[in-house]
Scaffold this motif. Structure first.
Motif, PDB file in Angstrom:
ATOM      1  N   SER A 101      12.127   4.239  -9.478  1.00 50.94           N
ATOM      2  CA  SER A 101      11.374   5.408  -9.926  1.00 50.94           C
ATOM      3  C   SER A 101      10.395   5.793  -8.822  1.00 50.94           C
ATOM      4  O   SER A 101       9.890   4.941  -8.093  1.00 50.94           O
ATOM      5  N   ILE A 102      10.199   7.086  -8.690  1.00 54.31           N
ATOM      6  CA  ILE A 102       9.273   7.633  -7.699  1.00 54.31           C
ATOM      7  C   ILE A 102       8.438   8.683  -8.404  1.00 54.31           C
ATOM      8  O   ILE A 102       8.981   9.578  -9.049  1.00 54.31           O
ATOM      9  N   ASP A 103       7.133   8.540  -8.299  1.00 60.85           N
ATOM     10  CA  ASP A 103       6.202   9.451  -8.975  1.00 60.85           C
ATOM     11  C   ASP A 103       6.484   9.535 -10.478  1.00 60.85           C
ATOM     12  O   ASP A 103       6.361  10.596 -11.089  1.00 60.85           O
ATOM     13  N   GLY A 104       6.882   8.412 -11.044  1.00 62.80           N
ATOM     14  CA  GLY A 104       7.152   8.359 -12.478  1.00 62.80           C
ATOM     15  C   GLY A 104       8.481   8.962 -12.887  1.00 62.80           C
ATOM     16  O   GLY A 104       8.799   9.021 -14.070  1.00 62.80           O
ATOM     17  N   LEU A 105       9.277   9.406 -11.922  1.00 66.07           N
ATOM     18  CA  LEU A 105      10.579  10.004 -12.210  1.00 66.07           C
ATOM     19  C   LEU A 105      11.680   8.966 -12.023  1.00 66.07           C
ATOM     20  O   LEU A 105      11.691   8.234 -11.028  1.00 66.07           O
ATOM     21  N   VAL A 106      12.608   8.912 -12.974  1.00 67.83           N
ATOM     22  CA  VAL A 106      13.754   8.016 -12.868  1.00 67.83           C
ATOM     23  C   VAL A 106      14.722   8.654 -11.872  1.00 67.83           C
ATOM     24  O   VAL A 106      15.326   9.694 -12.155  1.00 67.83           O
ATOM     25  N   VAL A 107      14.841   8.044 -10.731  1.00 67.35           N
ATOM     26  CA  VAL A 107      15.574   8.629  -9.612  1.00 67.35           C
ATOM     27  C   VAL A 107      17.042   8.881  -9.958  1.00 67.35           C
ATOM     28  O   VAL A 107      17.589   9.926  -9.616  1.00 67.35           O
ATOM     29  N   ARG A 108      17.674   7.959 -10.654  1.00 68.43           N
ATOM     30  CA  ARG A 108      19.103   8.121 -10.940  1.00 68.43           C
ATOM     31  C   ARG A 108      19.397   9.379 -11.755  1.00 68.43           C
ATOM     32  O   ARG A 108      20.506   9.905 -11.723  1.00 68.43           O
TER      33      ARG A 108
ATOM     34  N   ILE B 287      13.721  12.365  -1.980  1.00 70.43           N
ATOM     35  CA  ILE B 287      14.428  12.127  -0.714  1.00 70.43           C
ATOM     36  C   ILE B 287      13.431  11.823   0.399  1.00 70.43           C
ATOM     37  O   ILE B 287      13.618  10.874   1.177  1.00 70.43           O
ATOM     38  N   ILE B 288      12.370  12.586   0.485  1.00 67.37           N
ATOM     39  CA  ILE B 288      11.353  12.360   1.514  1.00 67.37           C
ATOM     40  C   ILE B 288      10.744  10.972   1.369  1.00 67.37           C
ATOM     41  O   ILE B 288      10.591  10.238   2.358  1.00 67.37           O
ATOM     42  N   LYS B 289      10.414  10.575   0.160  1.00 65.56           N
ATOM     43  CA  LYS B 289       9.772   9.268  -0.036  1.00 65.56           C
ATOM     44  C   LYS B 289      10.733   8.116   0.222  1.00 65.56           C
ATOM     45  O   LYS B 289      10.321   7.076   0.749  1.00 65.56           O
ATOM     46  N   ILE B 290      11.998   8.285  -0.121  1.00 63.08           N
ATOM     47  CA  ILE B 290      12.995   7.258   0.204  1.00 63.08           C
ATOM     48  C   ILE B 290      13.070   7.097   1.725  1.00 63.08           C
ATOM     49  O   ILE B 290      13.053   5.973   2.244  1.00 63.08           O
ATOM     50  N   CYS B 291      13.143   8.195   2.427  1.00 64.86           N
ATOM     51  CA  CYS B 291      13.243   8.147   3.894  1.00 64.86           C
ATOM     52  C   CYS B 291      11.966   7.615   4.531  1.00 64.86           C
ATOM     53  O   CYS B 291      12.025   6.852   5.509  1.00 64.86           O
ATOM     54  N   ASP B 292      10.827   7.963   3.980  1.00 67.92           N
ATOM     55  CA  ASP B 292       9.559   7.416   4.484  1.00 67.92           C
ATOM     56  C   ASP B 292       9.498   5.908   4.278  1.00 67.92           C
ATOM     57  O   ASP B 292       8.987   5.173   5.129  1.00 67.92           O
TER      58      ASP B 292
ATOM     59  N   LYS C   4       0.836  -1.203   0.000  1.00 69.66           N
ATOM     60  CA  LYS C   4       0.000   0.000   0.000  1.00 69.66           C
ATOM     61  C   LYS C   4       0.873   1.257   0.000  1.00 69.66           C
ATOM     62  O   LYS C   4       0.616   2.204  -0.744  1.00 69.66           O
ATOM     63  N   PHE C   5       1.900   1.272   0.834  1.00 69.74           N
ATOM     64  CA  PHE C   5       2.803   2.415   0.892  1.00 69.74           C
ATOM     65  C   PHE C   5       3.460   2.654  -0.471  1.00 69.74           C
ATOM     66  O   PHE C   5       3.500   3.790  -0.961  1.00 69.74           O
ATOM     67  N   LEU C   6       3.999   1.603  -1.068  1.00 66.16           N
ATOM     68  CA  LEU C   6       4.673   1.744  -2.362  1.00 66.16           C
ATOM     69  C   LEU C   6       3.709   2.237  -3.435  1.00 66.16           C
ATOM     70  O   LEU C   6       4.058   3.110  -4.238  1.00 66.16           O
ATOM     71  N   GLU C   7       2.505   1.706  -3.422  1.00 67.30           N
ATOM     72  CA  GLU C   7       1.502   2.123  -4.400  1.00 67.30           C
ATOM     73  C   GLU C   7       1.101   3.584  -4.194  1.00 67.30           C
ATOM     74  O   GLU C   7       1.059   4.363  -5.146  1.00 67.30           O
ATOM     75  N   GLN C   8       0.818   3.963  -2.966  1.00 69.44           N
ATOM     76  CA  GLN C   8       0.388   5.340  -2.671  1.00 69.44           C
ATOM     77  C   GLN C   8       1.473   6.355  -2.998  1.00 69.44           C
ATOM     78  O   GLN C   8       1.174   7.482  -3.391  1.00 69.44           O
ATOM     79  N   ASN C   9       2.720   5.971  -2.835  1.00 69.14           N
ATOM     80  CA  ASN C   9       3.837   6.881  -3.064  1.00 69.14           C
ATOM     81  C   ASN C   9       4.473   6.707  -4.437  1.00 69.14           C
ATOM     82  O   ASN C   9       5.486   7.331  -4.723  1.00 69.14           O
ATOM     83  N   ARG C  10       3.851   5.858  -5.233  1.00 72.70           N
ATOM     84  CA  ARG C  10       4.307   5.614  -6.612  1.00 72.70           C
ATOM     85  C   ARG C  10       5.806   5.295  -6.652  1.00 72.70           C
ATOM     86  O   ARG C  10       6.569   5.871  -7.418  1.00 72.70           O
TER      87      ARG C  10
END
Length: 134
Positions: free
Chosen positions: A33-40, A107-112, A16-22
């Motif tokens: 990827s987070i929110d459709g953004l390639v993190v690297r 950064i916030i989502k990685i830490c969350d 659920k967390f992964l889905e909600q935070n994309r």
């Protein structure tokens, strides 16, 4: 996939967390990827914001340990009249600020993610690796 997660509730909470935070550990190109953004692709900004102490997103624990400093540095950068990215890469002020805000969100989502794993007494690396299909 979740053999190390012994409680179905933990699996459900992580999913659920992964889905909600994309958050997708096998996003575009097989990476995070987070929110459709390639993190690297934000590594160059992370390197700059961290004072060249963190150059990529491979060591999530280093990001977690330096969260406050990173977020404060992003806020300071966004308060400038001309951001470094804007000056060096000749992009618009709005785009440079937008990129910083995306980095902050990442950064916030990685830490969350690490926080939720810790709250469930799970090793975030094991959880992350359970999603990797490489």
């Amino acid at each position: 996939m979740f053999g190390f997660i012994n409680k179905p509730l933990n699996k459900a909470r992580i999913n659920k967390f992964l889905e909600q935070n994309r958050i997708n550990f096998n996003g575009y190109g097989g990476g995070l990827s987070i929110d459709g953004l390639v993190v690297r692709e934000f590594g160059y900004l992370l390197n700059y914001i961290s004072g060249k102490t963190i150059s990529n997103f491979y060591d999530l624990d280093k990001i977690y340990q330096n969260k406050d400093m990173l977020l404060a540095n992003i806020d300071k950068e966004c308060d400038k009249n001309v951001l470094k990215e804007e000056d060096h890469l000749n992009i618009s002020h709005e785009t440079a600020v937008y990129n910083q805000k995306n980095l902050k969100n990442i950064i916030i989502k990685i830490c969350d993610f690490i926080d939720i794993c810790k709250s469930l007494n799970l090793d975030y690396i094991e959880v992350k690796n359970s999603f990797y299909k490489g």
